[in-house]
Design a protein around this motif. Sequence first.
Motif, PDB file in Angstrom:
ATOM      1  N   VAL A   1       0.687  -1.273   0.029  1.00  0.00           N
ATOM      2  CA  VAL A   1       0.012   0.027   0.070  1.00  0.00           C
ATOM      3  C   VAL A   1       0.844   1.028  -0.149  1.00  0.00           C
ATOM      4  N   ALA A   2       1.980   1.364   0.968  1.00  0.00           N
ATOM      5  CA  ALA A   2       2.854   2.396   0.790  1.00  0.00           C
ATOM      6  C   ALA A   2       3.569   2.656  -0.578  1.00  0.00           C
ATOM      7  N   LEU A   3       4.035   1.597  -1.012  1.00  0.00           N
ATOM      8  CA  LEU A   3       4.446   1.721  -2.648  1.00  0.00           C
ATOM      9  C   LEU A   3       3.270   2.246  -3.518  1.00  0.00           C
ATOM     10  N   TYR A   4       2.142   1.657  -3.474  1.00  0.00           N
ATOM     11  CA  TYR A   4       0.971   2.433  -4.460  1.00  0.00           C
ATOM     12  C   TYR A   4       0.785   3.725  -4.136  1.00  0.00           C
ATOM     13  N   LEU A   5       0.847   4.233  -2.793  1.00  0.00           N
ATOM     14  CA  LEU A   5       0.630   5.673  -2.526  1.00  0.00           C
ATOM     15  C   LEU A   5       1.885   6.283  -2.916  1.00  0.00           C
ATOM     16  N   TRP A   6       2.869   5.911  -2.618  1.00  0.00           N
ATOM     17  CA  TRP A   6       4.217   6.739  -3.208  1.00  0.00           C
ATOM     18  C   TRP A   6       3.984   6.833  -4.888  1.00  0.00           C
ATOM     19  N   PHE A   7       3.589   6.027  -5.624  1.00  0.00           N
ATOM     20  CA  PHE A   7       3.745   5.879  -6.838  1.00  0.00           C
ATOM     21  C   PHE A   7       2.520   7.076  -7.398  1.00  0.00           C
ATOM     22  N   LYS A   8       1.299   7.069  -6.787  1.00  0.00           N
ATOM     23  CA  LYS A   8       0.134   7.905  -7.180  1.00  0.00           C
ATOM     24  C   LYS A   8       0.132   9.315  -6.524  1.00  0.00           C
ATOM     25  N   LYS A   9       0.913   9.473  -5.394  1.00  0.00           N
ATOM     26  CA  LYS A   9       0.682  10.834  -4.666  1.00  0.00           C
ATOM     27  C   LYS A   9       1.882  11.631  -4.692  1.00  0.00           C
TER      28      LYS A   9
ATOM     29  N   ARG B   1       5.984   7.238 -13.099  1.00  0.00           N
ATOM     30  CA  ARG B   1       4.861   6.634 -14.009  1.00  0.00           C
ATOM     31  C   ARG B   1       5.124   7.106 -15.274  1.00  0.00           C
ATOM     32  N   GLY B   2       5.389   8.633 -15.338  1.00  0.00           N
ATOM     33  CA  GLY B   2       5.901   9.042 -16.802  1.00  0.00           C
ATOM     34  C   GLY B   2       6.836   8.434 -17.195  1.00  0.00           C
ATOM     35  N   VAL B   3       8.129   8.059 -16.771  1.00  0.00           N
ATOM     36  CA  VAL B   3       9.090   7.081 -17.151  1.00  0.00           C
ATOM     37  C   VAL B   3       8.698   5.791 -17.781  1.00  0.00           C
ATOM     38  N   VAL B   4       7.843   5.151 -17.043  1.00  0.00           N
ATOM     39  CA  VAL B   4       7.381   4.034 -17.500  1.00  0.00           C
ATOM     40  C   VAL B   4       6.454   3.933 -18.828  1.00  0.00           C
ATOM     41  N   GLU B   5       5.807   5.210 -18.528  1.00  0.00           N
ATOM     42  CA  GLU B   5       4.830   5.298 -19.956  1.00  0.00           C
ATOM     43  C   GLU B   5       5.518   5.855 -21.174  1.00  0.00           C
ATOM     44  N   ASP B   6       6.492   6.601 -20.977  1.00  0.00           N
ATOM     45  CA  ASP B   6       7.280   7.273 -22.370  1.00  0.00           C
ATOM     46  C   ASP B   6       8.381   7.817 -21.850  1.00  0.00           C
ATOM     47  N   LYS B   7       9.594   7.172 -22.082  1.00  0.00           N
ATOM     48  CA  LYS B   7      10.759   7.904 -21.743  1.00  0.00           C
ATOM     49  C   LYS B   7      11.052   8.965 -22.320  1.00  0.00           C
TER      50      LYS B   7
END
Lengths: 296, 235
Positions: free
Chosen positions: A154-162, A170-176
């Motif tokens: 959950v902590a990792l999820y929140l770190w990612f989203k918030k 997330r941007g890097v994952v989507e399109d570098k």
Amino acid sequence: MEFLRMFSGDLINGIILGAVYGLMTMGLSLIFGVLKVVNVGHGAFIMVGAFIAYWMFTLFGLPPLLSAILALIVGIALGFFFYYVVMKWLLEAPELSTLLATFAIGIFLAEVAKAVWGPDYRGYSWNVGSLNLGVTTIPMAKVYALLSSIVIAVALYLWFKKTRAGNALRGVVEDKEGARVCGINVEGYYALSFAIGIGLTVMSGVFITLFVPVGINPYMGEVYTIKAFVIAVLGGLASPWGAFFGGFIFGLVENGSYAILGLIPGVEPFSLTQCLAFAILLVLLLLKPEGLLGKK
Amino acid sequence: MLKIVNLEAGYGPMQVLWKISLNAEEGNVTALLGPNGAGKSTTLMSTLGSIKPWGGEIYFEGKDVTTLPSHKKVEMGMTLVPEGRHVFPNLTVRENILMGAYTKRASKLMKESLDLIYTLFPILKERPGQKAGTLSGGQQQMLTIARSLMTRPKFLMLDEPSQGLAPKLVGEVFETIQKVQSDMGLTVLLVEQNVDITLEVAKYVYILHEGTIKAEGTSDTIKHSEDVRVAYLGI
Ligand SMILES: Nc1ncnc2c1ncn2[C@@H]1O[C@H](COP(=O)(O)OP(=O)(O)OP(=O)(O)O)[C@@H](O)[C@H]1O
Ligand SMILES: [Mg+2]
């Protein structure tokens, strides 16, 4: 009745083990998602975490929950080290190079562990009482492993989203290239993801020791590498959350099959469970190759 | 504003750019025209730093930025709308836009930038929650331009913004580019294959062919120079 009691006990244990499996695979998926690198040496980092838990407990009486924090820090440091010394130079190279490199890192870690600690099987037991659920009794140690895994996910999820860093990642994952023109330090996030991925993996090794009473040894990682691969594929490969849920499914299948196999006369269930788990997964993947949670 | 001197770059063993020099004057649109494979994208990418220049120098506002990593350049006020759009397909329109405000400087100006781009691109305001990957090609192009403006550039590079768009949309995109350029006082370096529209928009034009600058001049000169048109632009 006896069967139902056993079966539900197995399922509960499956969920608990599944959470740890999920945590064990999140790092693999994170690294694949960001760097497109399959870490073939994954299990060796789990082994490192297992030894950290073992030595901290036997030498200093440090409970695994505290070792987990230490393991996370050691793992992050190892991750940065191997990123800058090895991975960074191979990102543009053909896929085979990174496969071989991570394979070599895995062997290197296992051999160092063998040279330093010897090939023996070791174990320890952390007795902090148990929880009676009627159908089965669960050691509190495993309950803590379950809760910790969920909290970390959950902590990792929140770190990612918030957080700003999580969003950038997330941007890097989507399109570098897209991330780069926004001013995001793409190479910096590669290093960070590799470090966090390895950190999570080493930490999961600490929790794994709570499930293998005498299984700590330099080569213990191999079986977890394979399990983590299967779980990662189940979860859609590049998604740490997919991996977490994939872990639950794998844990349930592995443990659930135990009781069922026990019904067949003349079958020794323990050795067969793992086989069956893989067989079921194979069928699943044939029917739904993008993973249970993966997108087409 | 941006000055490139004897830039050389390539991929692996293959050299693509051979001592290219060009100058993008402050407050103007400068264009780089050339056929497929001439090295236009390579020029822009080595200017931003997504690929490392082999030699030569790049100056931004008088400072040597040749070896600076791209994220530092974006912080300084340079950015690029890359060829082929590069939106974040699974993030929402709003998340895409906000990603442009990642740098410290841009994040301080975020509110103001948002107002600005929502006036320029009302369509983006209408669908904040839509996944960027599900937008049409023209909308995605608008989104990448909006995202690049969120970084608050002084110097904006655009790599074939008209690529793959219907003729009517091409006009729209170029109108927006011109409007943004004059409203924000941007310096623009435009890469294009669409010769006519480029000659209309740009003040000064460089012709790139097989990795070298073959001709340069004001749009009017290039427009009327038969040699250049026939030799390098094929029209
Ligand atoms: N990543 C890459 N690896 C190897 N070679 C490349 C790469 N990108 C481009 N090239 C080569 O470099 C040369 C110049 O390419 P570049 O993309 O800069 O051309 P361009 O002028 O932008 O062309 P286009 O109009 O098609 O976009 C071409 O020969 C191309 O094949
Ligand atoms: Mg190009």
